[in-house]
Each structure stands twice: as structure tokens, then as C-alpha cells.
Scaffold this active site. Sequence first.
Site, PDB file in Angstrom:
ATOM      1  N   GLY A 206      62.899  16.091  29.864  1.00  0.00           N
ATOM      2  CA  GLY A 206      61.674  16.725  29.394  1.00  0.00           C
ATOM      3  C   GLY A 206      61.102  17.657  30.437  1.00  0.00           C
TER       4      GLY A 206
ATOM      5  CG  PHE B  28      47.243  36.190  31.430  1.00  0.00           C
ATOM      6  CD1 PHE B  28      47.515  36.284  30.072  1.00  0.00           C
ATOM      7  CD2 PHE B  28      47.339  37.336  32.199  1.00  0.00           C
ATOM      8  CE1 PHE B  28      47.900  37.494  29.493  1.00  0.00           C
ATOM      9  CE2 PHE B  28      47.720  38.556  31.635  1.00  0.00           C
ATOM     10  CZ  PHE B  28      47.999  38.629  30.277  1.00  0.00           C
TER      11      PHE B  28
ATOM     12  CG  ASN C  83      67.891   9.685  29.875  1.00  0.00           C
ATOM     13  OD1 ASN C  83      67.920  10.575  29.023  1.00  0.00           O
ATOM     14  ND2 ASN C  83      66.759   9.116  30.272  1.00  0.00           N
TER      15      ASN C  83
ATOM     16  CG  HIS D 207      57.337   5.608  27.564  1.00  0.00           C
ATOM     17  ND1 HIS D 207      55.973   5.487  27.606  1.00  0.00           N
ATOM     18  CD2 HIS D 207      57.609   6.574  26.644  1.00  0.00           C
ATOM     19  CE1 HIS D 207      55.422   6.353  26.750  1.00  0.00           C
ATOM     20  NE2 HIS D 207      56.387   7.019  26.156  1.00  0.00           N
TER      21      HIS D 207
ATOM     22  CG  HIS E  15      45.902  42.335  28.733  1.00  0.00           C
ATOM     23  ND1 HIS E  15      46.859  42.330  27.741  1.00  0.00           N
ATOM     24  CD2 HIS E  15      46.598  42.332  29.902  1.00  0.00           C
ATOM     25  CE1 HIS E  15      48.064  42.345  28.292  1.00  0.00           C
ATOM     26  NE2 HIS E  15      47.929  42.346  29.592  1.00  0.00           N
TER      27      HIS E  15
ATOM     28  CG  ASP F 264      45.091  46.379  30.078  1.00  0.00           C
ATOM     29  OD1 ASP F 264      45.907  47.300  29.879  1.00  0.00           O
ATOM     30  OD2 ASP F 264      44.961  45.821  31.178  1.00  0.00           O
TER      31      ASP F 264
ATOM     32  CB  ILE G 239      68.375   9.602  25.396  1.00  0.00           C
ATOM     33  CG1 ILE G 239      69.777   9.009  25.171  1.00  0.00           C
ATOM     34  CG2 ILE G 239      67.412   9.102  24.319  1.00  0.00           C
ATOM     35  CD1 ILE G 239      70.391   9.304  23.831  1.00  0.00           C
TER      36      ILE G 239
ATOM     37  NE  ARG H  50      40.157  47.337  34.392  1.00  0.00           N
ATOM     38  CZ  ARG H  50      39.844  48.567  33.973  1.00  0.00           C
ATOM     39  NH1 ARG H  50      38.740  48.761  33.280  1.00  0.00           N
ATOM     40  NH2 ARG H  50      40.632  49.593  34.234  1.00  0.00           N
TER      41      ARG H  50
ATOM     42  CD  GLU I 169      50.698  34.191  34.179  1.00  0.00           C
ATOM     43  OE1 GLU I 169      51.587  33.536  33.598  1.00  0.00           O
ATOM     44  OE2 GLU I 169      50.707  35.441  34.257  1.00  0.00           O
TER      45      GLU I 169
ATOM     46  NE  ARG J 135      38.280  44.601  39.254  1.00  0.00           N
ATOM     47  CZ  ARG J 135      39.275  45.480  39.207  1.00  0.00           C
ATOM     48  NH1 ARG J 135      40.489  45.121  39.545  1.00  0.00           N
ATOM     49  NH2 ARG J 135      39.051  46.712  38.813  1.00  0.00           N
TER      50      ARG J 135
ATOM     51  CG  HIS K 138      61.490   7.844  25.251  1.00  0.00           C
ATOM     52  ND1 HIS K 138      61.601   8.416  26.494  1.00  0.00           N
ATOM     53  CD2 HIS K 138      60.283   8.234  24.762  1.00  0.00           C
ATOM     54  CE1 HIS K 138      60.512   9.121  26.743  1.00  0.00           C
ATOM     55  NE2 HIS K 138      59.702   9.032  25.707  1.00  0.00           N
TER      56      HIS K 138
ATOM     57  CG  HIS L 203      40.720  42.055  34.865  1.00  0.00           C
ATOM     58  ND1 HIS L 203      40.736  41.775  36.208  1.00  0.00           N
ATOM     59  CD2 HIS L 203      41.163  43.332  34.765  1.00  0.00           C
ATOM     60  CE1 HIS L 203      41.162  42.823  36.890  1.00  0.00           C
ATOM     61  NE2 HIS L 203      41.415  43.788  36.039  1.00  0.00           N
TER      62      HIS L 203
END
Lengths: 673, 673
Positions: free
Chosen positions: A166, A445, A195, A36, A481, A477, A197, A528, A419, A365, A272, A469
Site C-alpha cells: 500500500g 495546492f 507479501n 490487522h 490556480h 492563471d 496481498i 500574490r 507537494e 508573500r 489482512h 497566491h
Amino acid sequence: MAEVLNKTGLTALDELCVNTIRFLSMDGVQAAKSGHPGMPMGMAPAAYALWTRHLRFNPADPHWISRDRFVLSAGHGSMLLYSLLHLCGYDLPLEELKKFRQWGSKTAGHPEFGHTAGVEVTTGPLGQGISNSVGMAIAQKYLAARYNKDNYKIFDYHIYTICGDGCLQEGVSGEASSLAGHLGLDNLIVIYDDNHITIDGETTLSFTEKVADRYRAYGWNVIEIGGDGHDIAALDKALESAKAQTERPTMINFRTHIGFGSPHFQDTHTAHGAPLGEDEIKVIKNNFGWDPEKSFVVPDEVAKSMGQCKTNGQKLQAEYRKMFDAWAAAYPELAKELKEALSGKTVIDVSKFPKFDPATPIATRSASGKTLDALMPSMPLVVGGSADLTPSNNTHFKGAENFQKNSPTGRYIRYGIREHAMGAIMNGIAVSGIIRPYGGTFLVFADYMRPAIRLAAMSHYPTIFVFTHDSIGVGEDGPTHQPVETIASLRVIPGLLTFRPADANETTAMWKYILEYTGGPVATALTRQNLPVLDPAKYPNMKHFNKGAYVLVEQAKPDVLLIATGSEVQLAMMAAEKLAGENIKAQVVSMPCWELFEKQDKVYRDSVIPPAIKTRVGIEAGVRMGWDRWIGDNGEFVGMHSFGSSGPFKTCFEKFGITTDAVIAAAKKSLAK
Amino acid sequence: MAEVLNKTGLTALDELCVNTIRFLSMDGVQAAKSGHPGMPMGMAPAAYALWTRHLRFNPADPHWISRDRFVLSAGHGSMLLYSLLHLCGYDLPLEELKKFRQWGSKTAGHPEFGHTAGVEVTTGPLGQGISNSVGMAIAQKYLAARYNKDNYKIFDYHIYTICGDGCLQEGVSGEASSLAGHLGLDNLIVIYDDNHITIDGETTLSFTEKVADRYRAYGWNVIEIGGDGHDIAALDKALESAKAQTERPTMINFRTHIGFGSPHFQDTHTAHGAPLGEDEIKVIKNNFGWDPEKSFVVPDEVAKSMGQCKTNGQKLQAEYRKMFDAWAAAYPELAKELKEALSGKTVIDVSKFPKFDPATPIATRSASGKTLDALMPSMPLVVGGSADLTPSNNTHFKGAENFQKNSPTGRYIRYGIREHAMGAIMNGIAVSGIIRPYGGTFLVFADYMRPAIRLAAMSHYPTIFVFTHDSIGVGEDGPTHQPVETIASLRVIPGLLTFRPADANETTAMWKYILEYTGGPVATALTRQNLPVLDPAKYPNMKHFNKGAYVLVEQAKPDVLLIATGSEVQLAMMAAEKLAGENIKAQVVSMPCWELFEKQDKVYRDSVIPPAIKTRVGIEAGVRMGWDRWIGDNGEFVGMHSFGSSGPFKTCFEKFGITTDAVIAAAKKSLAK
């Protein structure tokens, strides 16, 4: 020195240096036939000014703890960084620049932490570097608050980050920048290579928001500089203003031209991500008064001028060392603590571990939370947090104060519902080499922060991803989840250790391993729901936890192997008991960490999973993928074959057929083969 | 009607309706002993006003194509939605509300598309719903531009979305909102439940940015409403202003109080995610003049008043139907096209496929591009795009115009460098049931959009994820850009089909399958590098592509099975040829889609991988996980065991030992077992 500055703040020599960076970058890309060039061509003046006029570093010691950090968040512009590292005197010979992007070179396609001296963090996947920078700024704040005393500024540095469109379009940077504004990280200075672009064309195609206003809304100090990327006088002023900030991070919005100087490709996306071509480079060299037939040229005066960085750096660090030594003499306890931290060695005192009553079931947990309560008070260089699931993740430890703008000694970070930023910020903290970060969210997640986990694994950052969990045990849930595929998706990442402890005692053993291990990132999968506590007195093989798998219930000549992880180990044990009543000898294997088990020698592995015993059942409340490796051709699997469903967790296990009876049936099915 | 409005625009009956929603929500959560009461309590007035005064829908036909869409981006507040669906006359009896979050009920923990009538999109994972909404708004714009004529407004609706702090902290919503502002989606109206509370506590812990300013920077129309969540007069006005917009999406920042009315828990995070408790609910019912001993009460006047929604809806749709019929008569071709699209049946004409010269190697990404060039012109309801990697993904088809504010008939979306938003937006387009979206990025960046892929799989959205640059074949860009674990990480997702075609002809077959299949999402893994073209005339079994795996090179009595995917099929073929020279008969299996192969009957599966032949080699330039299933106890694997490295791609394959010679050696090793 009586320099003649042009109206933009550059001398003729400066411009020669700038052009040297440009041509090294173009030549590197051209030689590689890949890379680049456009970004380095446009940003060379800014980067040059930053490195030679503002950045405090010592090329001879890239690990100087109080150096300014430079992050090339726009990692594809790697030749810009490599050119600077070479010219400023880092251990990166010109020969390496000529081997840009080649096998075994120090000049990888994108900057890699640990691979090239002077690269502070691995970048390339967009949005990561700027988000890492927020973590690096947090680390500086914490370290300064802990170690700086009176006039002893042991940690006294800024984080300078160059990013492009980006990075700023990626959501992770928005998350991290919002938090940076909230935390008032005045030690963070971002130069935005504006720039206009992107790969698809002009930013008007998809990116017409007012970036400066957005950053103001985040609470940042924003300075906009127009022109063509050469107004270094304005940049210098902006950087001085940024360094003088005491409340806010700074973004300098610097208008540049991608592929600057290329008659055919400037301001186009063609500049680029591909070599400009021999012919175009010759034209540019001609236009700039360079010999078009020569490549990788560093004029003597440039080498001399930029070589000053090394001398200056050594001087800077020598001065620092004097101060440091005085500080160490005045504060021997702190100095000792810091030295030990830098050694990377931690020994966890198992006597501090909480004791768990085998008669009282407890969620892993919760056991994890109790372990943190016990260990953290004496580990001032471990910093916790959660992406707004603190009460669920049990990540907050007793007495932990929040890390905030006005409480930088706080050891608990409120990441917000971010997250991905949490992952990237933790990576930025981890590269300090001093502070160890852990942060929690729901296992499902992990998907939100996966790019950060991947970079941690690739770059061996000792980041601790606390996921709770961990299965359909989440219950009501529902499937959004309930992770069913997430553990498998983590196990595929090379270099990541994924732990799924079976009970409270495996959980403490896990934390001991994690806190003593700094070879790379780890992820936990904690329940959990409550689980029975395994009594180490009754199951002495639990001492082999660190081997990743061990025989929990041993049989002299087993008929069947029941191999399980986490909350399903209890099912294997109950099934083994019932099978014993039918004269079927079931050996139970707990397998909390596949990756560690794979590292054991064949003798140990064969002792846990004897090759001769082909009758096997794998049990895990997740998808099957990966399990065939352990259960083999005749094995059976008890687990998930779809997403989950809403319901009380016990109902979920029943309905999805993850039960003692199912294990028994599977064992018999395998036996019948 | 002569209503007596209080100062906030609610009649006494309105307030009774609002409280009914509140108590249904509290009762539902209490009965489930699980859920999120606080959000429905605070947002009930706004949601009630929106549904009864603004939203155009017909509960008797949840699929009416011109209904307004409602998205509960804060999906944890699901009882709010279920209460509204019930009261407004959707097919959701009170009995279902009593079974909130229980196994088999229609009231899942978080709203699930396809599971509950009236749920437009699956929500719960934060940030997804609001981002889906952007896709739904794009779909409306496109459909209106294509089908609306003169006074015939066939697609005439708004997208109304309720989101909370969580959704706005997630980066994906920032990405999507920036694009929504750029595209000027005036049909999108977001109500931000600004309650100042998250799970960890007050938003001051981590979220102090100026959200309104940020959205203004994105180019949105932002309206801020203070008060306590009951200023419905202001909300009505704001919604009217929003509907009158012609240039910008609208965010209504509505200050509310979580857990409104709860003496102990209002404005605390305790109200967020757990039942309030029987006692607290009784106190609230008392305070509100309700019978504290009764649950799930719908006063008759509420039932009657809100039941009007059904009558109104039927009237609305009847009027619409008249217009629609007149339109269909006036524009029979368009009507036919729309009807066919709604049937969900597509048949791809293979005669349109490009022909590939077996003598000319071509990358599968290029073959994919050529296939799109050939098919897309006659498929007006497929909308393409890329997250700013158009020239690399080959996703742009000949003649495709950009979808922009002023060109809503454009069929190519410039998503910007926003992979996650692209995924979520595509899902929002896909739920139209009419438009089929595909969008490209590098395979390695599947990680950035994984939460959207997961929801597509769970909810069976027919989203097409086009991933290119599928292995170390990426070469010089290095490990940050070389997926090694990504294909495995996609294969673990239940319900997702992952395709890795071996050549140009498998690529066209893949596109035929994908475009005819609407049962769920698909992902492709296409090469950057050129691959030999397999001649279907020479390999007639290629016609079995749809079975997920087939015998490419058959042997009467094979000694060894070489099973490969994508770019490694060529290695298997070359190895088979060489092995033949040593009198070892190697049967080559191409396995472009594991998931489809798993669905075949045992007879077919056994014909492709004969159980008796235990000598097997799996070959894929990715990690091993999952392969043991196919190669079995005696199998060998040729693939990756770490992250990649920068270098020309051929060097990478050599150095990582993924070569014909390695396949031969592995075959011999397996034979020796």
C-alpha cells in the site's frame, strides 16, 4: 554465546520470540475484535531481527536524540509495534496490549505519535510513514552536519522503515523516494513487506510493476530477499550492507507471507484486516506447540531475552552520554544552542523585523520573504524550502544554501514538484523536536498535501505550511490556480492554525507567532498582489494580532461591523470611510486567525464582535462556509460563490463583486434587516 | 507531394508553421503580460508534427466519438494548445488568442474543459492530465470492447498526452502510470517534454532519477529521443512504434529546450512562467526572419497548410460516418444503447430498488452495495471500482467482472491503493460523455484525491466519488481513519454535491438522484455501522429527498427544530420522542444534501426550517463549520470538536457526547436562550 542458528539465521529461542510477537498480535486483534493480524504474522521474524540485532535504542529514554528511528509505515500492523515495544521494555505493559484499540488505551488502532512511548510518527494513512522517514533522514543529515565534530557523533543514527504494498502504491511515497534517491540519503533503510496481498486480493489484480527496478531508477540500493519471510541470515546481511552505504538509501525487498502460519488464511486478504477467530488462533497455537487455551502469553525466556534490549539500550546511551558530555565541554556554544532548541522555546526579537513604508503597498508573500530574510540568518534550526515555487512563494531567504547530498548544512530544501512529499517530509523533520521546517506552495495546492496537513494537526507536529497566491487575486492563471474554498477547507481541520494576514505588518506579527509557537502546525494564506500597509502607529490594536481578531477601526457606538481577513481588510476600511460620509458608523475587524480568536475569552470576543450589534458584513475572497458563525442571522457576506475565472486580478475582484461598493451595499442591506 | 525534408524531418513550410505556433504563443503571453511561453517554444515542433501527421480529429466536430484525444497535461503551456486549435481550424478565432487570459475570453490561463472547443480535459494542476489520460484510455478500451464488431471500429482512437517534469514528479502520475502499465493500455502515448528546467532552476536541483527506467519498471514501452526538440523524423518513428504497440503504453522521452530560440532565456527558468518582454521577442523574430514589429501573424501558407486539418478531418469523419451507419444498421440494439448514452439521459426504475425491512438495521454502505447489485446489471455504461477497499466500500456489484488487460469488457476497476489516481482516472472516464465512473474509498481518504475532486467540480465531470466509513462510527481504527472534518471539507467545494443519507431508503433515493444527474460530480458519505431503517410509509416526506432536506417528523407548531444528517438522524428522532414526553414539540429535519437544499426556493426552505423558529439544534458527527448557517444565532450544535479516538464506535459516540441525551440537553439550552 554459542547459539544454534538454523539455516535462516534464527535460534530456537529467536523463533520462540518471533512466535510470541505473532501470538500477542493475534491475541490483541482477537480481543479487540478488530485489527490487522496478517502483517505482524508475516513480518514478525524481520521485525524481531531488526529490533534485537540492529536497532540502537534505549527503551528507558524514548527521546534519546541519537537513537535509531523505527517507522511502521504500514501502520495497520500496529500490534507488531506494540508487541515489540512491550517485549523490548518500553513503557507499555501487557495490560495495554490487552486493551488494543479500546477507549483510552495506549494501543490505538494505528500508532499515534505522542500517545505511545516509542512511536516515532503517526502512521496508518498509507505512504505517509515512508515519506516521513525521508524527512527524518534529512533531519539526521542536517543535525549531523551541524553538530557532529571529529569523533563526536552526536547525531549518529539510521531510519528504519517497514512498509507494504500500500505504501509503495501511494504516489506520495514515490515523490519522497525520488527525492531521497536524489539526496543520497544513505541513512534511510526501508524494508518492504512484499507479501503479494492487498485488501482486494492478490497484488496481481493491480500492482504488477517491478518495484525493485523502480527504486533503482530512483537511485536506491535495492536488495531482494526471497523465501518465506524467515531468511533472517539474508536480512542481516542486507541490513549490514545498507548500513555500510555511503551514497544511497536502501530498500530491502523482503518476500513474506501475510498471516503466516494460519492454515486457512495465510496468503489471503482475509488475514489482512480482521481477527482470525478464536478457532483459527487455537489451531495455529497448537501447530506452533503453544497452549491453545492461553492468550497474551510471554514465555519467561522470551521476556528475559528481549528484556536485554533495555539493558543494552541503557548501556548504549550511557556510552553516548559520556561522549556527549565531552563534546558539550569542547563545543559549549553548539551544546547551548542544542539545549535551547530541545527546550522548544524560541523568542523572536521584534527589533529585527523589517520596517514597511505605509505609503508603499506590498504583497504579503513579499513581506513574508523579507521577514524570513531578516530572521532566518540567526535561526539555524529552521529549514526552509518550496515545492518548486521558490520565486513565487518568497520562501528562499538571503544567503540560504541548498540542502543537497554534498551540502547537508544547507538550509533550503528543493522539494521539486512534489507537494505531498514536501508535507510528509516536513512532518518527518518536525518530529526531530529540534529542527523546524517550513515549505511553500500555492494555496490551491494545499489540496495535494492535505493528508500530511491532517496528520500534522492530529499529531501536533510544528510544521509550517507556507501558502501563497491565496485567492482570485492570483488573476490570469485562472480557476485551476485560484483558491476559493481552500482557506475554508483548512479551517475545518482541528488543531491547525490558518493565518490570513491583512498586510505586511500583520505578516511579520504572524511570523513571530508562528516561530514562537510549537503546539502544532500552522498554515499561511499570503497574497500574490500588493496590499496597502497598515501603520501600527495609526492602528494600535494591531498589537492584538495574536488574539486572532481585533478591532482595527473602532467606533464608539458602531452601526455595523465589517469583519474581514487578508486582502479584503482594505475593502472594509475604504467602505467604512465612505459609510462615515453617510453617517453610518462602521467598525472594522481584522480577523487573521479564526482559531486563535475562538480561543479568547468571551469578554474579549464580545469586545471585538459585540453581540448586540447584529448588523454585520463578512468579507473574504473565498466561499461563505464558516462565516455565518461570525456574521449571524442578520449578517451579509461579500465573497465567492463559485470557482474563479481567468483575468487580471482587479477585473476578477470587480466581476465577482468583491469591492468597496459591494461592502457598502451589504452593510446597508444588513442595516435594513 | 514532393517535400524537401531536412535531416530532422521538417520541410521549410513545416518550420514556418512551427515558428508560427511559437510566435503566437509568445505574442499571446506578451499581450496578456502573463503566462508561460517557454514550453510552447520548445515543444512546438513535436506538437505540430503530432497534430498534423498523427492525430485524427475533425475540428468541425470536436465531439466526434472516435477522434484521437489530445491532452496537454502541462496545462501551463496553454498557448501551445490554443495556437494549434486556431491554426487547425477549431472554433477559436485569432481574436481569442489576442485575449489570452483575459476576462470572458475562450483562452483561459489553463485549458478548461467545456469552455474551449477542442480542450478534452481541464489541466494546469500538475499530474492530473496524464492521469486523466489513463482514464480516457480505459474508456476507449471498454467502449471498443463493447461496441466494436468485426470490421466496425466504432471506438478506434489513441490518447496522446504531452507532459513535463512537473507532471512526472507528482505522485498521482506515478500511481496512474503504474496502473496503466498493469492494464497494458497500448492506446496511450505520452510525450515527455524533457527540458531539464523547472521553476526553481535546473532539474538537477531535485529530480535526478532515471525517468525512463522508472517507466520501464511500470511496464511501459519507453523511447528516448535526444537532440534539441527538432528531431521530428525520430519522433514520427517513435509515434509509429507507439501506435503499433499491442501490450504496453508508450512514453516518448523527448529532449527539448525550454524557451527555444530566445537568446537570453533559452534553457533557463526565466522562460517558464513570465512574458519574455517586447525586446526579447523582437530579437527572436529578427533571428527567425520574422517582422519584429508585427504580432499574432499567421502567414498565408501556414494558414493554408494547417487549414488542411479541417478538410482532412471532415473527410475522416465522413468515412467514419459511413462505417458507423452500417454498424448501426447491423447492430441496432447497440446503436440504440449508445445513442441513449450520448443523450446523457438516464431514468432509474425505482421498482428495481431493494426493499429494506424497517425492523432490520443496515449500514448505508451495505444498502448502497445492495442498490448497486440491483441496478448495475442493466446499466452497462456505469463502471465501478475501488482503491483497494472493495470489501469495505461495498462497491463491487453482483456478477461484475474485473476490467483487466485481457478482459476489457469488465466493469469493475481494481485501482489499487491509489486514491488520487482513481479520482483522476475516473475524471478521464467521465469526460467520455458515455461511461459513468464510480469508485470507492474511505471518506477520510478523500483528502488523498482532493485535487481530482476539485477539478471534477470545476469542470462538471459527472464523476461519482463513493466514500464510506463516514465518521467516528469507524470506531477502532482510530483518528487516522475517522473523518471528522472531511464532510465539511467537501461541502466547501463549489459545484460538488455531498450526500450523507440517514438510512437505507435515503441511500437508494440518493443513487437514483446520482445516476440520473450528470451536471457534475457527487460524493457520498456512507456509514460503516448499521442504522435503523426509516419506513417511507411512516415518513411520507422522504419523497422530498431530492430537495436536499425535508421534514421527517412534523409538528404543527414546533418548539424546536432538530436538524441532522446521516447516522445522527436517529438521535434526533429519539430525542424528539423523549422531548414529546416533556411536552416539547421537536420537528426533525433530515438534511442529506446541503447543496440541493440551498437550490430550493425560499418557500420550500422556509417550510423546512421556519425562520420564526430560532430554537434549533444541528446534529452531525463532524465539525461545526457550516452549521451556523442552519442553526442560526440561537442554535446549538451536537458534533465533534476535535479529532476522534480509537474505541468501539458506540463508545466513541458516548465519549464524544453525540447522543440522544446530548441532543435533548442542547434543545433545552437553545430553548432557554
